[in-house]
Design a protein around this motif. Structure first.
Motif, PDB file in Angstrom:
ATOM      1  N   LEU A  13       0.825  -1.213   0.000  1.00 39.65           N
ATOM      2  CA  LEU A  13       0.000   0.000   0.000  1.00 39.65           C
ATOM      3  C   LEU A  13       0.859   1.263   0.000  1.00 39.65           C
ATOM      4  CD1 LEU A  13      -2.877  -0.992   2.452  1.00 39.65           C
ATOM      5  CD2 LEU A  13      -3.061  -0.558  -0.004  1.00 39.65           C
ATOM      6  N   VAL A  14       1.938   1.254   0.792  1.00 42.44           N
ATOM      7  CA  VAL A  14       2.834   2.419   0.850  1.00 42.44           C
ATOM      8  C   VAL A  14       3.480   2.653  -0.513  1.00 42.44           C
ATOM      9  CG1 VAL A  14       4.990   3.288   1.819  1.00 42.44           C
ATOM     10  CG2 VAL A  14       3.260   2.291   3.321  1.00 42.44           C
ATOM     11  N   LEU A  15       3.971   1.573  -1.135  1.00 38.47           N
ATOM     12  CA  LEU A  15       4.592   1.691  -2.462  1.00 38.47           C
ATOM     13  C   LEU A  15       3.599   2.187  -3.499  1.00 38.47           C
ATOM     14  CD1 LEU A  15       6.827  -1.507  -2.539  1.00 38.47           C
ATOM     15  CD2 LEU A  15       7.581   0.863  -2.370  1.00 38.47           C
ATOM     16  N   ALA A  16       2.379   1.691  -3.429  1.00 37.69           N
ATOM     17  CA  ALA A  16       1.348   2.138  -4.367  1.00 37.69           C
ATOM     18  C   ALA A  16       1.034   3.619  -4.159  1.00 37.69           C
ATOM     19  CB  ALA A  16       0.088   1.307  -4.211  1.00 37.69           C
ATOM     20  N   ALA A  17       0.983   4.050  -2.888  1.00 34.21           N
ATOM     21  CA  ALA A  17       0.708   5.459  -2.590  1.00 34.21           C
ATOM     22  C   ALA A  17       1.828   6.354  -3.103  1.00 34.21           C
ATOM     23  CB  ALA A  17       0.516   5.642  -1.090  1.00 34.21           C
ATOM     24  N   VAL A  18       3.078   5.915  -2.934  1.00 35.90           N
ATOM     25  CA  VAL A  18       4.228   6.685  -3.427  1.00 35.90           C
ATOM     26  C   VAL A  18       4.187   6.777  -4.946  1.00 35.90           C
ATOM     27  CG1 VAL A  18       6.738   6.669  -3.673  1.00 35.90           C
ATOM     28  CG2 VAL A  18       5.694   6.219  -1.439  1.00 35.90           C
ATOM     29  N   ALA A  19       3.896   5.646  -5.599  1.00 35.64           N
ATOM     30  CA  ALA A  19       3.824   5.643  -7.062  1.00 35.64           C
ATOM     31  C   ALA A  19       2.746   6.595  -7.561  1.00 35.64           C
ATOM     32  CB  ALA A  19       3.579   4.233  -7.571  1.00 35.64           C
ATOM     33  N   LEU A  20       1.585   6.581  -6.914  1.00 33.65           N
ATOM     34  CA  LEU A  20       0.502   7.489  -7.299  1.00 33.65           C
ATOM     35  C   LEU A  20       0.895   8.943  -7.073  1.00 33.65           C
ATOM     36  CD1 LEU A  20      -2.682   5.611  -6.048  1.00 33.65           C
ATOM     37  CD2 LEU A  20      -2.109   6.194  -8.405  1.00 33.65           C
ATOM     38  N   ALA A  21       1.578   9.203  -5.952  1.00 33.38           N
ATOM     39  CA  ALA A  21       2.017  10.582  -5.671  1.00 33.38           C
ATOM     40  C   ALA A  21       2.993  11.074  -6.723  1.00 33.38           C
ATOM     41  CB  ALA A  21       2.642  10.650  -4.280  1.00 33.38           C
TER      42      ALA A  21
END
Length: 204
Positions: A13-21
């Motif tokens: 989830l953290v990696l996905a959030a960073v990628a989206l950001a």
């Protein structure tokens, strides 16, 4: 004790959030909210001028060659270092040579060194011209050369802006500072625009 399964899903989830950001902060890669002229990610960009059909050049082409030199405000030396190492002598010698031969012309761009020269010795007798003219101050000599049309200030910027990066406000400030300096120091203005594409063009 937290299960490894939850830790793994949390990292995901953290990696996905960073990628989206990252994607959201770089809108050029997103296929949404784009102006019509901007290509979507993975699409070819609009054709450049070189790829477009060009009009043939006229048979009789007039080519104007304008030799010029750029006095850097600062690069390997400081502003004052360049002035004392070479620019001061260039300004003196150019003025003396123009004074001795009315057929000669000289073009100068940026005002920063002229400003420093006038502050440094503008009201000092030149001491290098022949006869009674040796008593003229450098400011008087330069004003007379400008009136004769032998010394031309072009553009009138205080320094050469990095045209690939400057904003509209910064570029106007540089032009305004140069024109004010020219008016204050020599009661003169520019008649010629000067665009030599120092570092590439900007929308400004």
């Amino acid at each position: 004790m937290v299960s490894r399964r939850y830790l793994r899903s949390g990292k995901t989830l953290v990696l996905a959030a960073v990628a989206l950001a990252v994607l959201w902060s770089n809108p050029q890669v997103l296929p949404v909210n784009k102006p019509s002229w901007m290509p979507r990610f993975g699409e070819p960009g609009p054709p450049t001028d070189r790829q477009q059909p060009q009009e043939p050049l006229p048979r009789n082409l007039t080519l104007h060659l304008l030799p010029h030199s750029h006095s850097d405000i600062g690069w390997n030396l400081s502003f004052e270092g360049y002035y004392h190492a070479s620019v001061q002598q260039v300004l003196r010698r150019a003025s003396a040579e123009l004074w001795s031969d009315r057929a000669r012309r000289f073009t100068w761009g940026d005002l920063a060194f002229l400003d420093m020269w006038m502050e440094d010795e503008g009201d000092t007798a030149n001491g290098v011209l022949a006869g009674a003219d040796a008593a003229r101050t450098w400011r008087q000599v330069l004003k007379e050369l400008m009136l004769r049309g032998q010394w031309e200030v072009v553009g009138g910027t205080y320094v050469s802006p990095d045209e690939g990066l400057t904003t509209w406000w910064a570029h106007n400030t540089i032009v305004d500072a140069g024109h004010r300096t020219l008016a204050t120091q020599l009661n003169a203005t520019t008649r010629v625009g000067w665009q030599i594409d120092n570092f590439g063009h900007h929308n400004t």
